[in-house]
Structures are given as structure tokens and as C-alpha cells.
Design an enzyme around this catalytic site. Sequence first.
Site, PDB file in Angstrom:
ATOM      1  N   THR A  36       4.135  -5.514  10.192  1.00 26.29           N
ATOM      2  CA  THR A  36       3.757  -5.395  11.228  1.00 26.29           C
ATOM      3  C   THR A  36       2.620  -4.782  10.610  1.00 26.29           C
ATOM      4  O   THR A  36       2.212  -5.090   9.543  1.00 26.29           O
ATOM      5  CB  THR A  36       4.599  -4.440  12.347  1.00 26.29           C
ATOM      6  OG1 THR A  36       3.933  -4.206  13.357  1.00 26.29           O
ATOM      7  CG2 THR A  36       4.352  -3.274  11.806  1.00 26.29           C
ATOM      8  N   ASN A  37       1.418  -4.081  12.064  1.00 28.65           N
ATOM      9  CA  ASN A  37       0.341  -3.725  11.106  1.00 28.65           C
ATOM     10  C   ASN A  37       0.395  -2.421  11.888  1.00 28.65           C
ATOM     11  O   ASN A  37       1.111  -1.668  12.614  1.00 28.65           O
ATOM     12  CB  ASN A  37      -0.622  -4.353  11.503  1.00 28.65           C
ATOM     13  CG  ASN A  37      -1.314  -5.007  12.937  1.00 28.65           C
ATOM     14  OD1 ASN A  37      -1.144  -4.411  13.921  1.00 28.65           O
ATOM     15  ND2 ASN A  37      -0.295  -6.190  13.315  1.00 28.65           N
TER      16      ASN A  37
END
Length: 430
Positions: free
Chosen positions: A239-240
Site C-alpha cells: 500500500t502507500n
Amino acid sequence: MTETRSLDGARVLLGITGGVAAYKAPELVRALGREGAHVSVILTARARRFVTKDALRSVTRGPVLHGLFESKALGTGPWFEGAATSAIGMAHIGMAREADLVLIAPATANAIGKLAQGLADDLLSTALLATRSPVLLAPAMNVAMWEHPAVQANVAILRARGVRLVGPEEGELADGERGVGRMATIEAIVEACASLAGLAGASRAGGSGGADGMPLSGRTIVVTAGGTEEPIDPVRVITNRSSGKMGFAIAAEARDLGARVKLITARTTAEPPAGVERIEAPTAAAMVDAVLASMKDADALVMAAAVSDFTPARPSGSKLSREGSGLHLDLAPTADILREVRAAYPRKHLVGFALETEDEVARGRGKMQKKGLDLIAINNPQKPGSSFGSDTNDVTLVDAGGNVEPLGLRPKREVARAILLRVAQALNQD
Ligand code: CTP
């Protein structure tokens, strides 16, 4: 030749609360008047210790009120003769509703706290709850009060609701201390009013929309927010750092500008806005499907989500174990959602974001062209106030016509408004 004035015809309701800076109110009213504003005034009881009603009456033709049930002496200003006579004692409701802009200067810690908490125990606080107009605060207080977590929390609540602030500035304070707490200068306050009234004016002009004259009424806007999570196994994801705040600000502002909003969210950490349709799309693959389907009956897309560019090619169906000779992930590229939307809907209005750390405008423009966008909002997460999860953003807008507009560092709601007013203008030109 007639000179253009920055507040020509704008109806400004000025609330004065009880700080020392209230003595500057007559000068402020005069400066607003010089720019063409019609000013009406509500004073709190404490403000009357620093400035008199007579001093204010000598500088405005509009009403100067302080009591909750005052209905007389409402002045001869062009906006509220009707509102004032509509219901005895309810003049403040009419004034609050009719105002193009509500300015509180000075705004004390107490006034800020009451507005944040929705308290209404006098004329001004009641009027503030009755208004749907843009609200601008010019705080003024002692530095320790301004820095107090309670005041800062109230300011954050108000900012998130779209209330604007001008100042406070650093300098010598009424009590002799130095620090941040001085009311912004009269010029800065008038300028902030003009920019906010300009936005409100643009709202009116932008909106051929629905019967209520809101710029986006009758429109459906799809907004994406948050960071996608690409599964490695049932437990782990790629993810980020996106919080979803920018997309949420766009959804909230689009709602307030009259649009029907479809908000497609991946993983977010911020509080989502109320009053919008929510669709969960945790992965890039889910998001491309959700966006393509939602765009069928939509007018525009604002793609604020941080979509992973790669996803594990073969996510494991069971939890991967640390036993063995290490882990090698095969990553496959995800669909470019904006490109797919452009291919499927050649005429819809598309807005993208670009996160760039160098050569921002050139790279952003390249992305806009590659993805076939109408507008791109470029930001650099390394700039002060623009990091992930921040309530502000320093964005430059570039459109397909080649116009470049740096918005400067602003609350995300203001960035959202600037973007959406451009969307409204483009949609209403078609
Ligand atoms: N975007 C998209 N689909 C993707 C990745 C990004 O629609 N798979 C959108 C983002 O929501 C954003 C815009 O494209 O509005 C630009 O995203 P960005 O990550 O800056 O650009 P990329 O196309 O991913 O290019 P790069 O990562 O190489 O900079």
C-alpha cells in the site's frame, strides 16, 4: 472610466467579538465599504467594551445590532430591508442567510470555541449557526491562548468544515508579549474577503446548474480517495501513505457545491464526509471496475486516490510462512484507471492528481497529456505543508489549454473548491 472594486455589491456581515482589536472595527468597515461592500454589523456584549455602536453607525449605512431581539434601526442598506421586516426579532437570521460572506474580526478564542461546538447564546453565535454563507475568521488573542491545544482543535474543526482564517499574525500583542496572535492587518482581511467573495461569486457565475443556483447542482461527480491495498497473501498488502483527506475534501466540497457525489474509497485513515454515496474499492482492480461503472451516469471524475501501479501477480491464498529461502514477489502492472476511463468515456471531464518531487509542472503536464485529462493538480509531498495526512496542500493546477495556476499553500477544502469551480465552469460551458 469606472474603477473596479474587489467587493462591489458584496453583502458582508461583520461580527465583532470582545478582543482589544475590536477598536479597529470602524476602520475595517470603512475599508470594506471602499471596496464596494455593503456591511452590516453584529457586536457581542464584550465587543461593546472596545467599540461603540455609534462609532460603527457612523461608517456604515447597514444595521449595527447586538441584542438577540432587536428589530429596529436596521439601517437603509440595500440587503436587508426585506429580511429585517420579515419577522420581528428574526433580523439576524435574514441577515445571516442573505450575506455573501460572514466575517468575524476580531475572532476571540471564545467565539471560535462556540462556533466549533455549535453553541448559540447571543445574536452573533445564533446568526453564525443560521448561515450557509462562507465564513472568514480573523483571530486575535494572546499567543499562549492561540497555541493552546483546545483552541487549535477548534480551529481544526472549523477548517475541516470549510471555515477560512486570515491571520493571526506574529508581532507585539495587546498584553506586551510577542508571538502569533495579532489580528491580521485591515488590508489582509479585506483581501481575504475579496478572494472569498470572488469564490462565492464564481460559484454563482459557474452555476447555470440547478434551480438553487449552485455551481454543481444537477451534476454527478465521482471522486476517488485513499490508497489501494494490493494483497500479497490474506494478511499482507502493498500500500502507500495516502490518508484520503484530499479526496474527502473534494467529495465534501462537491456536495456543498450542489453535486450528487459518488465517493469511491480504498484504505483511508481520515474521517469520511457525510451526505455522499460511498463505494468501497480496496484494490486497484476493484477501483477500476467501480470507477468505470460509476462514470456511466456521471459528468466528471476527480481521481485523488493513490492507486498502486503494481500488484502481486499471484497472491497467495494462504498466509506465507517465513520458513524457506526467502520471498520473491512477482509484480504485475495494474490498469491505469484514468486512461481506461478516458478510452471508455471520451467526452467526460477528467481531473487527475500528480505527485511529483522534481520538475513538477513539466512532469504533471506530461501525465495530463498521456492520460487525456482536462485538468491536473500537481503537488510535491516534500514541500512544507504538503506531506501525507496534512490538512493543507500546495498545489499547482495545469489545464489542457496550457494555463498554469499555482494555488499556494492552502487548506485542502480550499484546494478542492478551486478545482471544482473549474470543473463547474467547464461543465456549464458545454
Ligand atoms: N492513477 C490511475 N491509475 C493508476 C495509477 C494512478 O488512474 N493505476 C491516477 C492517480 O489517481 C492520479 C494520476 O493517475 O490522479 C497520476 O498518478 P501518479 O501516481 O502520479 O502517476 P502514474 O500514472 O502512476 O505515474 P508514475 O507513478 O510513473 O509517476
